[in-house]
Write a protein that holds these residues in place. Structure first.
Motif, PDB file in Angstrom:
ATOM      1  N   MET A   1       0.670  -1.468   0.167  1.00 41.51           N
ATOM      2  CA  MET A   1       0.025  -0.014  -0.057  1.00 41.51           C
ATOM      3  C   MET A   1       1.332   0.777   0.201  1.00 41.51           C
ATOM      4  O   MET A   1       1.472   1.485   0.942  1.00 41.51           O
ATOM      5  N   PRO A   2       0.753   2.685  -0.521  1.00 40.42           N
ATOM      6  CA  PRO A   2       1.444   3.843  -0.567  1.00 40.42           C
ATOM      7  C   PRO A   2       0.967   4.421   0.786  1.00 40.42           C
ATOM      8  O   PRO A   2       0.238   3.699   1.515  1.00 40.42           O
ATOM      9  N   THR A   3       2.030   5.379   1.022  1.00 36.84           N
ATOM     10  CA  THR A   3       2.037   5.987   1.959  1.00 36.84           C
ATOM     11  C   THR A   3       0.966   6.861   2.041  1.00 36.84           C
ATOM     12  O   THR A   3       0.056   6.969   0.950  1.00 36.84           O
ATOM     13  N   THR A   4       1.173   7.391   3.476  1.00 29.11           N
ATOM     14  CA  THR A   4       0.038   8.475   3.001  1.00 29.11           C
ATOM     15  C   THR A   4       0.639  10.212   2.444  1.00 29.11           C
ATOM     16  O   THR A   4      -1.032  10.315   1.624  1.00 29.11           O
ATOM     17  N   GLN A   5       1.664  10.078   2.397  1.00 32.51           N
ATOM     18  CA  GLN A   5       1.888  11.196   1.753  1.00 32.51           C
ATOM     19  C   GLN A   5       1.943  10.680   0.307  1.00 32.51           C
ATOM     20  O   GLN A   5       1.257  12.191  -0.429  1.00 32.51           O
ATOM     21  N   LYS A   6       2.223   9.714  -0.133  1.00 33.59           N
ATOM     22  CA  LYS A   6       2.477   9.504  -1.316  1.00 33.59           C
ATOM     23  C   LYS A   6       0.980   9.427  -1.840  1.00 33.59           C
ATOM     24  O   LYS A   6       0.316  10.211  -2.968  1.00 33.59           O
ATOM     25  N   THR A   7       0.053   9.188  -1.025  1.00 39.92           N
ATOM     26  CA  THR A   7      -1.721   9.006  -1.697  1.00 39.92           C
ATOM     27  C   THR A   7      -2.179  10.452  -1.680  1.00 39.92           C
ATOM     28  O   THR A   7      -2.798  10.844  -2.702  1.00 39.92           O
ATOM     29  N   LEU A   8      -1.600  11.384  -0.913  1.00 38.48           N
ATOM     30  CA  LEU A   8      -2.454  12.596  -0.531  1.00 38.48           C
ATOM     31  C   LEU A   8      -1.588  13.732  -1.741  1.00 38.48           C
ATOM     32  O   LEU A   8      -2.770  14.435  -2.712  1.00 38.48           O
TER      33      LEU A   8
ATOM     34  N   TYR B   1      -5.131   5.863  -9.610  1.00 39.53           N
ATOM     35  CA  TYR B   1      -4.162   4.590  -9.737  1.00 39.53           C
ATOM     36  C   TYR B   1      -2.700   4.773  -8.964  1.00 39.53           C
ATOM     37  O   TYR B   1      -3.058   3.293  -7.778  1.00 39.53           O
ATOM     38  N   ASN B   2      -1.902   5.314  -8.458  1.00 40.50           N
ATOM     39  CA  ASN B   2      -0.641   5.502  -8.005  1.00 40.50           C
ATOM     40  C   ASN B   2      -1.394   5.893  -6.823  1.00 40.50           C
ATOM     41  O   ASN B   2       0.012   5.831  -5.823  1.00 40.50           O
ATOM     42  N   SER B   3      -2.361   6.384  -6.101  1.00 40.47           N
ATOM     43  CA  SER B   3      -2.644   6.851  -5.371  1.00 40.47           C
ATOM     44  C   SER B   3      -3.209   5.987  -3.939  1.00 40.47           C
ATOM     45  O   SER B   3      -3.113   5.934  -3.769  1.00 40.47           O
ATOM     46  N   ILE B   4      -3.914   4.177  -5.312  1.00 37.01           N
ATOM     47  CA  ILE B   4      -3.844   3.277  -4.560  1.00 37.01           C
ATOM     48  C   ILE B   4      -3.203   2.347  -5.053  1.00 37.01           C
ATOM     49  O   ILE B   4      -2.896   1.359  -4.120  1.00 37.01           O
ATOM     50  N   SER B   5      -2.152   2.307  -5.441  1.00 37.51           N
ATOM     51  CA  SER B   5      -0.987   1.145  -5.838  1.00 37.51           C
ATOM     52  C   SER B   5       0.125   2.036  -6.213  1.00 37.51           C
ATOM     53  O   SER B   5       0.273   3.076  -5.493  1.00 37.51           O
ATOM     54  N   ASN B   6       0.998   0.733  -6.239  1.00 34.19           N
ATOM     55  CA  ASN B   6       2.669   1.807  -6.062  1.00 34.19           C
ATOM     56  C   ASN B   6       3.479   0.523  -6.891  1.00 34.19           C
ATOM     57  O   ASN B   6       4.344   0.040  -7.260  1.00 34.19           O
ATOM     58  N   PRO B   7       3.186   1.489  -8.839  1.00 31.94           N
ATOM     59  CA  PRO B   7       3.074   0.810  -9.719  1.00 31.94           C
ATOM     60  C   PRO B   7       4.839   1.897 -10.081  1.00 31.94           C
ATOM     61  O   PRO B   7       4.400   2.160 -10.786  1.00 31.94           O
ATOM     62  N   TYR B   8       5.993   2.590  -9.303  1.00 33.14           N
ATOM     63  CA  TYR B   8       6.924   3.432  -9.505  1.00 33.14           C
ATOM     64  C   TYR B   8       7.726   3.003 -10.216  1.00 33.14           C
ATOM     65  O   TYR B   8       8.347   3.979 -11.324  1.00 33.14           O
ATOM     66  N   GLN B   9       8.091   1.693 -10.345  1.00 30.63           N
ATOM     67  CA  GLN B   9       9.241   1.318 -11.826  1.00 30.63           C
ATOM     68  C   GLN B   9       8.438   1.536 -13.138  1.00 30.63           C
ATOM     69  O   GLN B   9       8.941   0.790 -14.452  1.00 30.63           O
ATOM     70  N   THR B  10       7.429   1.411 -12.930  1.00 26.25           N
ATOM     71  CA  THR B  10       6.776   0.548 -14.408  1.00 26.25           C
ATOM     72  C   THR B  10       6.154   2.748 -15.007  1.00 26.25           C
ATOM     73  O   THR B  10       6.591   3.271 -14.478  1.00 26.25           O
ATOM     74  N   PHE B  11       5.704   2.575 -16.401  1.00 20.49           N
ATOM     75  CA  PHE B  11       5.439   3.613 -16.906  1.00 20.49           C
ATOM     76  C   PHE B  11       4.273   4.122 -16.712  1.00 20.49           C
ATOM     77  O   PHE B  11       3.686   5.017 -16.826  1.00 20.49           O
TER      78      PHE B  11
END
Length: 226
Positions: free
Chosen positions: A1-8, A113-123
């Motif tokens: 799960m993403p961090t609170t900071q990332k989600t916000l 999608y990034n606010s609820i997941s962590n696809p950081y290393q992909t497009f």
């Protein structure tokens, strides 16, 4: 799960991306792109024609110094132009704006999608957000340039006037761009804000990683070996 900071932060990017979608839909749906005032003469009278239109629809009205003026006319822009260079450029401007809308929709999807997941290393991560916002801003800016060029240099308003009032001779034209046109700048601003938000997140993430490495870098060598 993403961090609170990332989600916000990504939810903030989602809001700005969604805002650009709403603004582009408003631009497509409203008629206040430009108002052209055309001074004309014909066989029995003279006066002005005022044409206000957007990408799809418009309205024209005559103001005669003497004689009987025509009723106000509502018209379809593309249908009125027929086969002409003005129509071709206008159609390209519409296509670019629709492409900008599509890019903004994809930016909204990616940020959410990034606010609820962590696809950081992909497009699907920040790189995708940068790409879609860059494309959206580029497409909408091209729309702006094409519309201005078509209006000012290719005499779009004069062509519409000739189709609507074929017996008139145009003498002079002035243009005033309306709120629908200037909303394009708001779209570009929202794209920039979205990118800035994601850059801020990446910078904060990098700083956190650096801080996590510091205890190991400054720890006694014997302690590390142990």
């Amino acid at each position: 799960m993403p961090t609170t900071q990332k989600t916000l932060l990504f939810l903030s990017g989602f809001v700005t991306s969604l805002g650009s979608v709403v603004v582009i839909c408003s631009i497509l749906g409203t008629q206040e792109w430009v108002t052209s005032t055309i001074v004309f003469t014909d066989a029995i009278s003279n006066g002005t024609i005022v044409i206000t239109y957007g990408l799809f629809r418009g309205m024209s009205a005559q103001d005669l110094n003497e004689g009987l003026q025509d009723l106000d006319k509502n018209f379809e822009v593309l249908g009125t132009l027929g086969n002409s260079s003005q129509k071709s450029l206008h159609l390209v401007a519409v296509i670019f704006l629709i492409l900008s809308l599509g890019a903004s929709v994809l930016s909204s999807v990616f940020t959410f999608y990034n606010s609820i997941s962590n696809p950081y290393q992909t497009f699907l991560g920040p790189m995708g957000v940068y790409t879609w916002n860059g494309l959206s801003a580029s497409f909408v800016f091209l729309t702006m340039l094409l519309f201005v060029g078509n209006t000012e240099s290719n005499h779009l308003s004069e062509e519409l006037s000739q189709k609507l009032y074929p017996d008139t001779v145009n003498k002079r034209t002035t243009h005033t761009y309306g709120y629908s046109f200037w909303l394009i700048l708001l779209v570009i601003l929202l794209n920039i804000v979205t990118v800035v938000i994601i850059i801020f997140y990446q910078k904060a993430r990098y700083q956190q990683k650096q801080e996590q490495r510091k205890p190991l870098e400054y720890a006694p060598r014997d302690g590390i070996l142990f």
